[in-house]
Design a protein around this motif. Structure first.
Motif, PDB file in Angstrom:
ATOM      1  N   VAL A  75      13.045  11.947  13.278  1.00  0.00           N
ATOM      2  CA  VAL A  75      13.438  10.454  13.680  1.00  0.00           C
ATOM      3  C   VAL A  75      13.368   9.697  12.834  1.00  0.00           C
ATOM      4  O   VAL A  75      11.423   9.590  12.866  1.00  0.00           O
ATOM      5  CB  VAL A  75      12.494   9.573  15.218  1.00  0.00           C
ATOM      6  CG1 VAL A  75      13.690   9.067  15.786  1.00  0.00           C
ATOM      7  CG2 VAL A  75      13.079  10.850  16.371  1.00  0.00           C
ATOM      8  N   GLY A  76      13.355   8.726  12.752  1.00  0.00           N
ATOM      9  CA  GLY A  76      13.116   7.030  11.678  1.00  0.00           C
ATOM     10  C   GLY A  76      13.056   5.841  13.267  1.00  0.00           C
ATOM     11  O   GLY A  76      14.353   6.086  13.283  1.00  0.00           O
ATOM     12  N   TYR A  77      11.948   5.678  12.742  1.00  0.00           N
ATOM     13  CA  TYR A  77      11.941   4.729  13.649  1.00  0.00           C
ATOM     14  C   TYR A  77      11.657   2.830  12.888  1.00  0.00           C
ATOM     15  O   TYR A  77      11.038   2.734  12.565  1.00  0.00           O
ATOM     16  CB  TYR A  77      11.176   4.289  14.986  1.00  0.00           C
ATOM     17  CG  TYR A  77      10.398   3.822  16.025  1.00  0.00           C
ATOM     18  CD1 TYR A  77      11.793   2.925  16.620  1.00  0.00           C
ATOM     19  CD2 TYR A  77       9.331   3.200  16.107  1.00  0.00           C
ATOM     20  CE1 TYR A  77      11.703   2.397  17.862  1.00  0.00           C
ATOM     21  CE2 TYR A  77       8.972   2.366  16.933  1.00  0.00           C
ATOM     22  CZ  TYR A  77       9.952   1.624  18.145  1.00  0.00           C
ATOM     23  OH  TYR A  77       9.671   0.764  18.603  1.00  0.00           O
ATOM     24  N   PRO A  79      10.716  -0.529  14.567  1.00  0.00           N
ATOM     25  CA  PRO A  79      10.847  -1.263  15.169  1.00  0.00           C
ATOM     26  C   PRO A  79      10.820  -2.814  15.564  1.00  0.00           C
ATOM     27  O   PRO A  79      11.070  -3.319  14.606  1.00  0.00           O
ATOM     28  CB  PRO A  79       8.827  -1.434  15.329  1.00  0.00           C
ATOM     29  CG  PRO A  79       8.433  -1.291  14.159  1.00  0.00           C
ATOM     30  CD  PRO A  79       9.750  -0.413  13.298  1.00  0.00           C
ATOM     31  N   GLU A  85       1.721  -6.859  11.503  1.00  0.00           N
ATOM     32  CA  GLU A  85       2.278  -5.921  10.291  1.00  0.00           C
ATOM     33  C   GLU A  85       2.431  -6.383   9.405  1.00  0.00           C
ATOM     34  O   GLU A  85       2.050  -6.112   8.361  1.00  0.00           O
ATOM     35  CB  GLU A  85       3.458  -5.287  10.838  1.00  0.00           C
ATOM     36  CG  GLU A  85       3.205  -3.792  11.800  1.00  0.00           C
ATOM     37  CD  GLU A  85       4.682  -3.005  11.624  1.00  0.00           C
ATOM     38  OE1 GLU A  85       4.360  -2.633  11.019  1.00  0.00           O
ATOM     39  OE2 GLU A  85       6.154  -2.570  11.969  1.00  0.00           O
ATOM     40  N   LEU A  90      -1.209  -3.904   2.653  1.00  0.00           N
ATOM     41  CA  LEU A  90      -0.602  -2.851   2.626  1.00  0.00           C
ATOM     42  C   LEU A  90       0.460  -3.215   1.454  1.00  0.00           C
ATOM     43  O   LEU A  90       0.647  -4.457   1.635  1.00  0.00           O
ATOM     44  CB  LEU A  90       0.001  -1.719   3.281  1.00  0.00           C
ATOM     45  CG  LEU A  90      -1.093  -1.130   4.598  1.00  0.00           C
ATOM     46  CD1 LEU A  90      -0.021  -0.792   5.300  1.00  0.00           C
ATOM     47  CD2 LEU A  90      -1.539   0.216   3.859  1.00  0.00           C
ATOM     48  N   THR A  91       0.596  -2.343  -0.029  1.00  0.00           N
ATOM     49  CA  THR A  91       1.621  -3.314  -0.781  1.00  0.00           C
ATOM     50  C   THR A  91       3.243  -2.740  -0.087  1.00  0.00           C
ATOM     51  O   THR A  91       2.927  -1.873   0.797  1.00  0.00           O
ATOM     52  CB  THR A  91       1.178  -1.924  -2.104  1.00  0.00           C
ATOM     53  OG1 THR A  91       1.307  -0.839  -1.514  1.00  0.00           O
ATOM     54  CG2 THR A  91       0.886  -2.681  -3.195  1.00  0.00           C
ATOM     55  N   LEU A  98       3.935   5.273   4.468  1.00  0.00           N
ATOM     56  CA  LEU A  98       3.237   5.796   5.710  1.00  0.00           C
ATOM     57  C   LEU A  98       3.877   6.481   5.977  1.00  0.00           C
ATOM     58  O   LEU A  98       3.750   7.493   7.258  1.00  0.00           O
ATOM     59  CB  LEU A  98       2.225   4.882   5.994  1.00  0.00           C
ATOM     60  CG  LEU A  98       0.949   4.087   5.492  1.00  0.00           C
ATOM     61  CD1 LEU A  98       0.672   2.776   6.234  1.00  0.00           C
ATOM     62  CD2 LEU A  98       0.158   5.003   5.487  1.00  0.00           C
ATOM     63  N   ALA A 101       3.479  10.467   6.607  1.00  0.00           N
ATOM     64  CA  ALA A 101       2.208  10.066   6.581  1.00  0.00           C
ATOM     65  C   ALA A 101       1.852  11.472   7.116  1.00  0.00           C
ATOM     66  O   ALA A 101       0.911  12.761   6.993  1.00  0.00           O
ATOM     67  CB  ALA A 101       1.622   9.028   7.209  1.00  0.00           C
ATOM     68  N   ALA A 102       3.079  11.683   8.015  1.00  0.00           N
ATOM     69  CA  ALA A 102       2.511  12.964   9.051  1.00  0.00           C
ATOM     70  C   ALA A 102       3.055  14.493   9.077  1.00  0.00           C
ATOM     71  O   ALA A 102       2.103  15.724   9.242  1.00  0.00           O
ATOM     72  CB  ALA A 102       3.968  12.898  10.190  1.00  0.00           C
ATOM     73  N   GLU A 114       6.710  12.381  -2.514  1.00  0.00           N
ATOM     74  CA  GLU A 114       6.661  11.425  -1.806  1.00  0.00           C
ATOM     75  C   GLU A 114       6.304   9.983  -2.429  1.00  0.00           C
ATOM     76  O   GLU A 114       7.070   9.366  -1.326  1.00  0.00           O
ATOM     77  CB  GLU A 114       5.538  11.771  -0.918  1.00  0.00           C
ATOM     78  CG  GLU A 114       5.266  12.493   0.081  1.00  0.00           C
ATOM     79  CD  GLU A 114       3.757  13.257   0.593  1.00  0.00           C
ATOM     80  OE1 GLU A 114       4.033  14.263   1.493  1.00  0.00           O
ATOM     81  OE2 GLU A 114       2.893  13.007   0.158  1.00  0.00           O
ATOM     82  N   LEU A 135       2.324  -7.220   1.744  1.00  0.00           N
ATOM     83  CA  LEU A 135       3.415  -7.098   3.071  1.00  0.00           C
ATOM     84  C   LEU A 135       4.007  -8.491   2.973  1.00  0.00           C
ATOM     85  O   LEU A 135       4.520  -9.616   3.550  1.00  0.00           O
ATOM     86  CB  LEU A 135       3.465  -6.184   3.649  1.00  0.00           C
ATOM     87  CG  LEU A 135       3.054  -5.027   3.445  1.00  0.00           C
ATOM     88  CD1 LEU A 135       2.606  -4.572   5.206  1.00  0.00           C
ATOM     89  CD2 LEU A 135       5.097  -4.728   3.321  1.00  0.00           C
ATOM     90  N   ARG A 150      10.543   2.761   5.275  1.00  0.00           N
ATOM     91  CA  ARG A 150       9.602   3.373   5.686  1.00  0.00           C
ATOM     92  C   ARG A 150      10.189   4.358   6.857  1.00  0.00           C
ATOM     93  O   ARG A 150       9.616   5.681   6.688  1.00  0.00           O
ATOM     94  CB  ARG A 150       8.954   2.373   6.769  1.00  0.00           C
ATOM     95  CG  ARG A 150       7.618   3.075   7.375  1.00  0.00           C
ATOM     96  CD  ARG A 150       6.609   2.405   8.004  1.00  0.00           C
ATOM     97  NE  ARG A 150       7.258   1.452   8.975  1.00  0.00           N
ATOM     98  CZ  ARG A 150       6.779   0.815   9.614  1.00  0.00           C
ATOM     99  NH1 ARG A 150       5.252   0.605   9.406  1.00  0.00           N
ATOM    100  NH2 ARG A 150       6.875  -0.180  10.655  1.00  0.00           N
ATOM    101  N   ALA A 151      11.575   3.422   7.986  1.00  0.00           N
ATOM    102  CA  ALA A 151      11.991   5.228   8.737  1.00  0.00           C
ATOM    103  C   ALA A 151      12.631   5.925   8.120  1.00  0.00           C
ATOM    104  O   ALA A 151      12.754   6.918   8.789  1.00  0.00           O
ATOM    105  CB  ALA A 151      13.181   4.349   9.435  1.00  0.00           C
TER     106      ALA A 151
END
Lengths: 259, 276
Positions: A75-77, A79, A85, A90-91, A98, A101-102, A114, A135, A150-151
């Motif tokens: 899944v890409g989420y 929000p 946020e 963070l850049t 991130l 990351a998992a 990556e 950000l 990111r997702a």
């Protein structure tokens, strides 16, 4: 690889409350589906089910062709936009990385592969040149693209969007729609929750009206009818047609406008 | 140069300096996570709660560290249980921390005949650092370093947005437990050097100072560690030459660094929307 999602007679209980019951829903690979309903209708609970955050109290959920952990879809989420946020130190590149990351290695830096994937996701979303910005320097639309990147960085099978139209201007909404459409054409299955009935009516091919259970499911012109809206939202709404598309008007607003 | 080397005529100064540097590195490394998670109150609450356990442990002949570890476990469980009753988290921490702090003071004050110096517990007694303390601090530094090194990306993802991180496969619940365990270890380890009232300040000051200037978490972390170490060294010299407790000297040095950066850093070098 794409995935097909099937929910059969799914229900969720939290103590005495039942935010979802008797949910039957099939979502095909590469479909773009909007979930609409009032606050407390169970939209977020449905997303949490698909994310695997909570388990169904009854019924079954299956992901055909899924390659994620425990037989689930990867899944890409994306929000809802949150101010906190954006103030995080963070850049853009760092935030997108991130998303991987998992599945990344144990060392505290991301591999070249990556980093390249993050850069490609940014380029795909048209913001590759912003990779070294903080950000906090981004506009709302740019930041939303970062959330999409990111997702997408770990190449998910299913993309879940939580209220993607809230808090962004009309132009950004248009850009986001183009982006979502491109992703759907690439074979990604996409589900989004939203309050914005007229936006989904004019832009999405399929709508699910949700209020504890599925009240209606189909094309906007078939689903967005006064009786369905009344049972879903518990309020009278008028539906008029404009350019072959349904336009929903608050019942009271129509009366006020006429006076 | 003699100002730098004179203190080493005393054996305790070398041990104290090493302990201060190691504790500065730990608090400097965990501080950025505490600051961006906006959980300054957790550090404060945890460190105050420790006094209850330490007080009971010392009065009844157990060691300082066993009391501190027991206190952090009891405090964590008590905060969790209080929250389960519907009490907001900051209120729960306030209630548990104040109660355990009061219990510590009560137990110590009821045992005036014992050789307990409550001032050392509150504000630190770095001169009392012995070889065993140094070994403990060294082991904890090694644990924190290895855990941070091997879990940095997942911890950062869980810190940035736990819901998104969980959706993307990060075990956020495990990351939460891991981080709180590291925080508890840091508080217990810093007790001897800084005292229960000042540990929280050293978790905040280096990270808050670095966050004014850096918009990348990795750089913020490195600078925070460096600031934690440097302010600990300077603070210890200030403590030695002005004969003041080590904890307040280190904290005041950190506060001075923060003030200089906060009010003296030109805008072009400033991370324009600091995380505070």
């Amino acid at each position: 690889m794409t995935t097909t999602i099937s929910l059969h007679d799914v229900g969720v209980r939290f103590g005495r409350t039942r935010p979802l019951q008797n949910i039957d829903l099939d979502i095909g690979a590469g479909e773009l589906v909007g979930i609409v309903g009032p606050s407390g209708a169970g939209k977020t609970t449905l997303l949490r089910l698909l994310l695997g955050e909570i388990k169904a109290s009854e019924g079954t959920i299956s992901f055909a062709g899924a390659t994620g952990r425990g037989g689930r879809a990867t899944v890409g989420y994306v929000p809802q936009l949150e101010a906190s946020e954006r103030t995080f130190p963070l850049t853009v590149q760092g935030a997108v990385e991130l998303g991987a990351a998992a599945t990344s290695s144990r060392v505290p830096w991301f591999s070249r592969r990556e980093r390249d994937a993050a850069r490609r996701a940014l380029q795909r979303l048209g913001i590759g040149e912003l990779h070294d910005r903080g950000l906090h320097e981004l506009s709302g639309g740019q930041f939303q693209r970062v959330l999409f990147a990111r997702a997408l960085v770990s190449d998910p099978q299913l993309l879940l969007l939580d209220e993607p139209t809230s808090g962004i201007d009309l132009r950004t909404r248009g850009e986001m729609l183009g982006l979502v459409d491109d992703l759907r054409r690439d074979g990604l299955t996409i589900l989004m929750t939203t309050h914005d009935l007229n936006w989904v009516a004019s832009h999405l091919p399929r709508i699910v009206c949700l209020n504890q259970t599925v009240r209606a499911d189909g094309a906007p012109i078939d689903v967005l009818q006064p009786d369905v809206l009344a049972s879903t939202f518990g309020a009278e709404m008028k539906v008029i047609e404009y350019g072959g598309r349904p336009v929903i008007v608050d019942g009271e607003a129509l009366v006020g406008g006429a006076s | 140069m003699s100002l730098l080397f004179d203190p080493f005529e005393f054996a305790f100064f070398g041990r104290a300096l090493l302990a201060a540097v190691l504790v500065g590195a730990i608090t400097g490394a965990l501080g950025p996570f505490v600051v961006v998670r906006r959980m300054a109150y957790i550090g404060q609450g945890l460190s105050q709660s420790v006094l209850g356990g330490v007080g009971v442990a010392l009065v009844y002949g157990a060691g300082l560290y066993s009391g501190a570890i027991a206190a952090t476990i009891v405090a964590t469980i008590a905060i969790y249980a209080t929250r389960r009753r519907g009490v907001p988290v900051d209120t729960a921490i306030g209630i548990v921390a104040s109660t355990m702090f009061a219990a510590g003071v009560a137990v110590i004050s009821a045992n005036r005949d014992r050789s307990l110096n409550i001032s050392n517990l509150l504000f630190g007694n770095i001169l009392g650092v012995d070889r065993n303390d140094l070994i403990l601090v060294g082991v904890v530094v090694a644990i924190v370093a290895v855990v941070l090194f091997t879990n940095y990306k997942q911890l950062l993802a869980a810190t940035h947005n736990p819901a998104v991180a969980a959706a993307h496969g990060v075990r956020t619940g495990w990351m939460e437990i891991l981080f709180n365990a590291l925080l508890a270890l840091a508080v217990v380890t810093a007790l001897q050097v800084l005292g229960v009232l000042l540990v929280a300040a050293t978790l905040l000051l280096p990270a808050a100072t670095a966050s004014l200037a850096f918009g990348s978490f990795g750089r913020l972390l490195m600078v925070s560690i460096a600031l934690g170490v440097v302010t600990a060294i300077i603070g210890l010299y200030v403590s030695y030459y002005h004969d003041i407790a080590s904890g307040p000297a280190i904290v005041l040095t950190g506060a001075a660094a923060f003030a200089i950066v906060a009010f003296g850093l030109p805008n072009r070098y400033r991370h324009s929307r600091a995380v505070l």
